[in-house]
Design a protein around this motif. Structure first.
Motif: not given
Length: 202
Positions: A189-202
């Motif tokens: 979940q931490f991995l997902h949290l960090v990656a999703s928080s940094l991903a480009p926003r549409s």
């Protein structure tokens, strides 16, 4: 009184790592509260005054030791990750750092015997180790933003927010485990949290 921690050119005095190694050994053996500059000097094979010229007290020595230990771990995990300019790459490196800190024998020893030493850095102020880790993370975020791999925003603000999340997973992950959820699932979940928080926003 001059410090032995740096030479006249500002470079790190090469003797310091030996002194820090001696302090690390002391803490692992008897804990922070029972470690003295006199004992560190004895283990390092130098005089007590030599230690006092480098550090006025054990608190300042601990600060240098923790900075070397934690920042060294983060640097090593980043080298191993190779890609730290994409959301997934930064997330993987961050998780590796969290796991390495959580399993680090010095960290474990301090938390077991002298957990109150960590409280100022969790409740009152940032330490040099935290500042250094934030600086590393902010630089990675800025590099990712330059290529469009990471969404826009203040990289320092983003790094500080991720630092807060990371600290929770370092210090408190085991409090959230039970028969239904283990630490591996939480780390996912931490991995997902960090990656999703940094991903480009549409």
């Amino acid at each position: 009184m001059s410090s032995l921690r740096h030479t006249a050119t500002g470079a790190r005095d090469p003797r310091i790592d030996g002194y820090l190694d001696a302090a690390r050994d002391c803490i692992l053996d008897v804990g922070w509260r029972r470690t003295t500059l006199t004992e560190v000097a004895r283990r390092a094979g130098v005089s007590r005054m030599t230690m006092y010229r480098a550090w006025p007290d054990m608190g300042s020595l601990l600060g240098d030791l923790m900075t070397r230990e934690w920042v060294g771990i983060a640097a090593a995990t980043r080298v191993a990750a190779k890609d730290t300019t994409t959301p997934g790459g930064i997330a993987a490196a961050a998780l590796s750092t969290v796991r390495a800190l959580r399993d680090n024998e010095l960290f474990v020893r301090i938390v077991e015997l002298d957990p109150d030493l960590m409280l100022p850095y969790l409740l009152a102020r940032r330490g040099r180790s935290q500042e250094a880790l934030i600086e590393i993370l902010a630089a990675e975020i800025a590099s990712g933003q330059a290529t469009g791999a990471i969404h826009g925003g203040d990289p320092v603000l983003m790094a500080r927010a991720l630092m807060l999340a990371g600290q929770g997973f370092v210090f408190s992950a085991l409090t959230m485990t039970d028969a239904d959820i283990d630490v591996e699932q939480l780390d996912g979940q931490f991995l997902h949290l960090v990656a999703s928080s940094l991903a480009p926003r549409s």
